[in-house]
Design a protein around this motif. Structure first.
Motif, PDB file in Angstrom:
ATOM      1  N   ASP A  63      27.885 -56.261 -90.294  1.00 18.07           N
ATOM      2  CA  ASP A  63      26.564 -55.623 -90.397  1.00 18.07           C
ATOM      3  C   ASP A  63      26.653 -54.448 -91.335  1.00 18.07           C
ATOM      4  OD1 ASP A  63      25.608 -57.416 -88.644  1.00 18.07           O
ATOM      5  OD2 ASP A  63      25.757 -56.104 -86.874  1.00 18.07           O
ATOM      6  N   VAL A  64      25.884 -54.442 -92.301  1.00 17.05           N
ATOM      7  CA  VAL A  64      25.874 -53.356 -93.280  1.00 17.05           C
ATOM      8  C   VAL A  64      24.641 -52.502 -93.032  1.00 17.05           C
ATOM      9  CG1 VAL A  64      25.789 -52.781 -95.725  1.00 17.05           C
ATOM     10  CG2 VAL A  64      27.019 -54.829 -94.958  1.00 17.05           C
ATOM     11  N   PRO A  65      24.845 -51.228 -92.690  1.00 18.58           N
ATOM     12  CA  PRO A  65      23.677 -50.376 -92.412  1.00 18.58           C
ATOM     13  C   PRO A  65      22.882 -50.101 -93.660  1.00 18.58           C
ATOM     14  CG  PRO A  65      25.661 -49.058 -92.475  1.00 18.58           C
ATOM     15  CD  PRO A  65      26.097 -50.485 -92.582  1.00 18.58           C
ATOM     16  N   SER A  66      21.626 -49.978 -93.417  1.00 23.90           N
ATOM     17  CA  SER A  66      20.770 -49.613 -94.546  1.00 23.90           C
ATOM     18  C   SER A  66      20.962 -48.157 -94.875  1.00 23.90           C
ATOM     19  CB  SER A  66      19.305 -49.888 -94.166  1.00 23.90           C
ATOM     20  OG  SER A  66      18.919 -49.037 -93.098  1.00 23.90           O
ATOM     21  N   GLY A  67      20.341 -47.677 -95.922  1.00 24.44           N
ATOM     22  CA  GLY A  67      20.500 -46.283 -96.341  1.00 24.44           C
ATOM     23  C   GLY A  67      20.070 -45.301 -95.284  1.00 24.44           C
ATOM     24  N   THR A  68      18.961 -45.571 -94.595  1.00 25.57           N
ATOM     25  CA  THR A  68      18.456 -44.656 -93.555  1.00 25.57           C
ATOM     26  C   THR A  68      19.411 -44.589 -92.388  1.00 25.57           C
ATOM     27  OG1 THR A  68      16.186 -45.171 -94.185  1.00 25.57           O
ATOM     28  CG2 THR A  68      16.534 -44.165 -92.015  1.00 25.57           C
ATOM     29  N   ASP A  69      19.932 -45.787 -91.972  1.00 28.13           N
ATOM     30  CA  ASP A  69      20.867 -45.807 -90.843  1.00 28.13           C
ATOM     31  C   ASP A  69      22.163 -45.110 -91.190  1.00 28.13           C
ATOM     32  OD1 ASP A  69      19.031 -47.173 -89.370  1.00 28.13           O
ATOM     33  OD2 ASP A  69      19.834 -49.159 -89.878  1.00 28.13           O
ATOM     34  N   ALA A  70      22.652 -45.263 -92.376  1.00 28.66           N
ATOM     35  CA  ALA A  70      23.887 -44.607 -92.794  1.00 28.66           C
ATOM     36  C   ALA A  70      23.741 -43.092 -92.757  1.00 28.66           C
ATOM     37  CB  ALA A  70      24.276 -45.071 -94.204  1.00 28.66           C
ATOM     38  N   GLN A  71      22.597 -42.625 -93.192  1.00 25.85           N
ATOM     39  CA  GLN A  71      22.350 -41.176 -93.177  1.00 25.85           C
ATOM     40  C   GLN A  71      22.320 -40.645 -91.752  1.00 25.85           C
ATOM     41  OE1 GLN A  71      22.186 -39.138 -95.877  1.00 25.85           O
ATOM     42  NE2 GLN A  71      22.247 -37.527 -94.314  1.00 25.85           N
ATOM     43  N   ALA A  72      21.712 -41.463 -90.848  1.00 25.64           N
ATOM     44  CA  ALA A  72      21.633 -41.043 -89.447  1.00 25.64           C
ATOM     45  C   ALA A  72      23.023 -40.945 -88.834  1.00 25.64           C
ATOM     46  CB  ALA A  72      20.767 -42.024 -88.663  1.00 25.64           C
ATOM     47  N   ILE A  73      23.880 -41.940 -89.152  1.00 26.54           N
ATOM     48  CA  ILE A  73      25.253 -41.903 -88.632  1.00 26.54           C
ATOM     49  C   ILE A  73      26.010 -40.698 -89.168  1.00 26.54           C
ATOM     50  CG2 ILE A  73      27.465 -43.111 -88.679  1.00 26.54           C
ATOM     51  CD1 ILE A  73      25.884 -45.738 -88.668  1.00 26.54           C
ATOM     52  N   SER A  74      25.843 -40.441 -90.467  1.00 28.07           N
ATOM     53  CA  SER A  74      26.509 -39.293 -91.081  1.00 28.07           C
ATOM     54  C   SER A  74      26.049 -37.992 -90.453  1.00 28.07           C
ATOM     55  CB  SER A  74      26.226 -39.279 -92.585  1.00 28.07           C
ATOM     56  OG  SER A  74      26.782 -38.120 -93.179  1.00 28.07           O
ATOM     57  N   ASP A  75      24.741 -37.897 -90.195  1.00 25.29           N
ATOM     58  CA  ASP A  75      24.207 -36.683 -89.559  1.00 25.29           C
ATOM     59  C   ASP A  75      24.763 -36.512 -88.157  1.00 25.29           C
ATOM     60  OD1 ASP A  75      22.792 -36.228 -91.844  1.00 25.29           O
ATOM     61  OD2 ASP A  75      20.867 -36.987 -91.054  1.00 25.29           O
ATOM     62  N   ASN A  76      24.865 -37.615 -87.433  1.00 23.09           N
ATOM     63  CA  ASN A  76      25.380 -37.559 -86.059  1.00 23.09           C
ATOM     64  C   ASN A  76      26.830 -37.080 -86.032  1.00 23.09           C
ATOM     65  OD1 ASN A  76      25.321 -37.970 -83.231  1.00 23.09           O
ATOM     66  ND2 ASN A  76      26.410 -39.897 -83.509  1.00 23.09           N
ATOM     67  N   ILE A  77      27.636 -37.594 -86.935  1.00 21.93           N
ATOM     68  CA  ILE A  77      29.034 -37.166 -87.033  1.00 21.93           C
ATOM     69  C   ILE A  77      29.109 -35.686 -87.376  1.00 21.93           C
ATOM     70  CG2 ILE A  77      31.174 -37.436 -88.338  1.00 21.93           C
ATOM     71  CD1 ILE A  77      30.476 -40.413 -88.608  1.00 21.93           C
ATOM     72  N   GLY A  78      28.255 -35.254 -88.293  1.00 20.69           N
ATOM     73  CA  GLY A  78      28.241 -33.844 -88.674  1.00 20.69           C
ATOM     74  C   GLY A  78      27.845 -32.944 -87.510  1.00 20.69           C
ATOM     75  N   GLN A  79      26.861 -33.419 -86.725  1.00 20.27           N
ATOM     76  CA  GLN A  79      26.427 -32.636 -85.574  1.00 20.27           C
ATOM     77  C   GLN A  79      27.539 -32.522 -84.539  1.00 20.27           C
ATOM     78  OE1 GLN A  79      22.898 -34.621 -84.249  1.00 20.27           O
ATOM     79  NE2 GLN A  79      21.635 -33.890 -85.969  1.00 20.27           N
ATOM     80  N   GLN A  80      28.282 -33.617 -84.320  1.00 22.37           N
ATOM     81  CA  GLN A  80      29.387 -33.577 -83.377  1.00 22.37           C
ATOM     82  C   GLN A  80      30.475 -32.607 -83.832  1.00 22.37           C
ATOM     83  OE1 GLN A  80      30.809 -37.555 -82.730  1.00 22.37           O
ATOM     84  NE2 GLN A  80      28.902 -38.283 -81.789  1.00 22.37           N
ATOM     85  N   ALA A  81      30.768 -32.647 -85.121  1.00 20.85           N
ATOM     86  CA  ALA A  81      31.776 -31.736 -85.655  1.00 20.85           C
ATOM     87  C   ALA A  81      31.337 -30.290 -85.498  1.00 20.85           C
ATOM     88  CB  ALA A  81      32.051 -32.060 -87.128  1.00 20.85           C
ATOM     89  N   THR A  82      30.049 -30.049 -85.773  1.00 20.98           N
ATOM     90  CA  THR A  82      29.521 -28.687 -85.635  1.00 20.98           C
ATOM     91  C   THR A  82      29.590 -28.210 -84.191  1.00 20.98           C
ATOM     92  OG1 THR A  82      28.030 -29.024 -87.516  1.00 20.98           O
ATOM     93  CG2 THR A  82      27.507 -27.226 -85.996  1.00 20.98           C
ATOM     94  N   ALA A  83      29.228 -29.093 -83.250  1.00 23.66           N
ATOM     95  CA  ALA A  83      29.265 -28.733 -81.831  1.00 23.66           C
ATOM     96  C   ALA A  83      30.687 -28.422 -81.390  1.00 23.66           C
ATOM     97  CB  ALA A  83      28.680 -29.865 -80.990  1.00 23.66           C
ATOM     98  N   GLN A  84      31.656 -29.221 -81.843  1.00 21.91           N
ATOM     99  CA  GLN A  84      33.052 -28.983 -81.488  1.00 21.91           C
ATOM    100  C   GLN A  84      33.544 -27.654 -82.047  1.00 21.91           C
ATOM    101  OE1 GLN A  84      35.073 -32.457 -82.919  1.00 21.91           O
ATOM    102  NE2 GLN A  84      34.407 -33.770 -81.219  1.00 21.91           N
ATOM    103  N   GLN A  85      33.135 -27.346 -83.273  1.00 21.47           N
ATOM    104  CA  GLN A  85      33.533 -26.082 -83.891  1.00 21.47           C
ATOM    105  C   GLN A  85      32.931 -24.897 -83.136  1.00 21.47           C
ATOM    106  OE1 GLN A  85      35.744 -25.606 -86.454  1.00 21.47           O
ATOM    107  NE2 GLN A  85      35.544 -23.482 -85.820  1.00 21.47           N
ATOM    108  N   GLN A  86      31.651 -25.047 -82.749  1.00 24.52           N
ATOM    109  CA  GLN A  86      30.988 -23.976 -81.994  1.00 24.52           C
ATOM    110  C   GLN A  86      31.661 -23.759 -80.652  1.00 24.52           C
ATOM    111  OE1 GLN A  86      26.934 -25.346 -81.890  1.00 24.52           O
ATOM    112  NE2 GLN A  86      26.402 -24.430 -83.876  1.00 24.52           N
TER     113      GLN A  86
END
Length: 246
Positions: free
Chosen positions: A48-71
């Motif tokens: 399954d290849v994510p579309s552009g919108t889904d890929a951005q959502a996954i990237s944002d989610n990973i970034g949010q998790q990293a930010t939460a862990q850092q905080q």
């Protein structure tokens, strides 16, 4: 998300090629040779290849998790730093309190020592100014002319009254320093009187009305005072040595 199947694309392409080949063969008059389509039945499907919108959502989610862990890590570090600061502040405060108490104790001891030294100096000065006075109080029952006693005879009298030789030695140590065995000695500064420097001298009247002129009366009163207050002449002498008075 769009699912793209490699197998579907391949089958469609093979079918199209076969059809075109048949047409061309018929047009040229030659026998058409069958075109074998590649067997792609077992072809692997694309993931399954994510579309552009889904890929951005996954990237944002990973970034949010990293930010939460850092905080969270920053919060833990901040809490640890605050606890360390609190412990240090408490230790500093305790150390200051201990230092202040030690300084206060030292100052109190120094003041007490200075006061004792001053009192000893005052008493020494007063003793050096002792005046020898022989008086009779015409207004009291003690109107009999005073009898003169030598220091040696007064000491012998005291030894007989005190009795115990060790207690007499302590008694003698005090009297020697207070009056020099002069039973008419008067301290001009305080007014203390007699062998044991009673203050006021009239206290000795409890032992006899002739307290002014009779060393025996003064010895009896002084011995009773030392026993009552210090337990014995030696107890009084121990106190005198520490304070230069008793």
């Amino acid at each position: 998300m769009t699912r793209i199947s490699v197998r579907g694309v391949a089958v469609a392409s093979a079918t199209a090629v076969t059809a075109v080949g048949a047409v061309v063969g018929m047009a040229s008059g030659s026998e058409a040779k069958p075109v074998q389509a590649a067997d792609i039945a077992g072809a692997t499907l694309l993931a399954d290849v994510p579309s552009g919108t889904d890929a951005q959502a996954i990237s944002d989610n990973i970034g949010q998790q990293a930010t939460a862990q850092q905080q969270q890590a920053d919060a833990v570090a901040k809490q640890a730093a605050a606890e360390a600061a609190r412990v240090k502040a408490a230790a500093d405060a305790q150390a200051k309190a201990d230092a202040d108490k030690a300084a206060a104790d030292a100052a109190a001891k120094a003041q007490a020592a200075a006061q004792a030294q001053q009192e000893a100096a005052n008493r020494a000065k007063a003793r050096s100014q002792l005046a020898v006075t022989s008086t009779s109080d015409s207004s009291s029952s003690d109107s009999t002319p005073a009898t003169s006693y030598s220091p040696g005879s007064v000491q012998a009298l005291a030894a007989s009254i005190v009795g115990d030789s060790s207690q007499f030695q302590c008694f003698s140590n005090i009297v020697t320093r207070e009056s020099g065995w002069n039973y008419t000695a008067v301290n001009p500064s305080s007014g203390s009187y007699g062998l044991v420097q009673a203050l006021p001298g009239s206290k000795m009247a409890s032992a006899g009305a002739d307290w002014r002129t009779n060393p025996a009366t003064q010895i009896k009163w002084g011995l009773g005072y030392m026993n009552d207050r210090y337990g014995s002449p030696c107890g009084a002498w121990s106190f005198w040595q520490a304070h230069s008075w008793y």
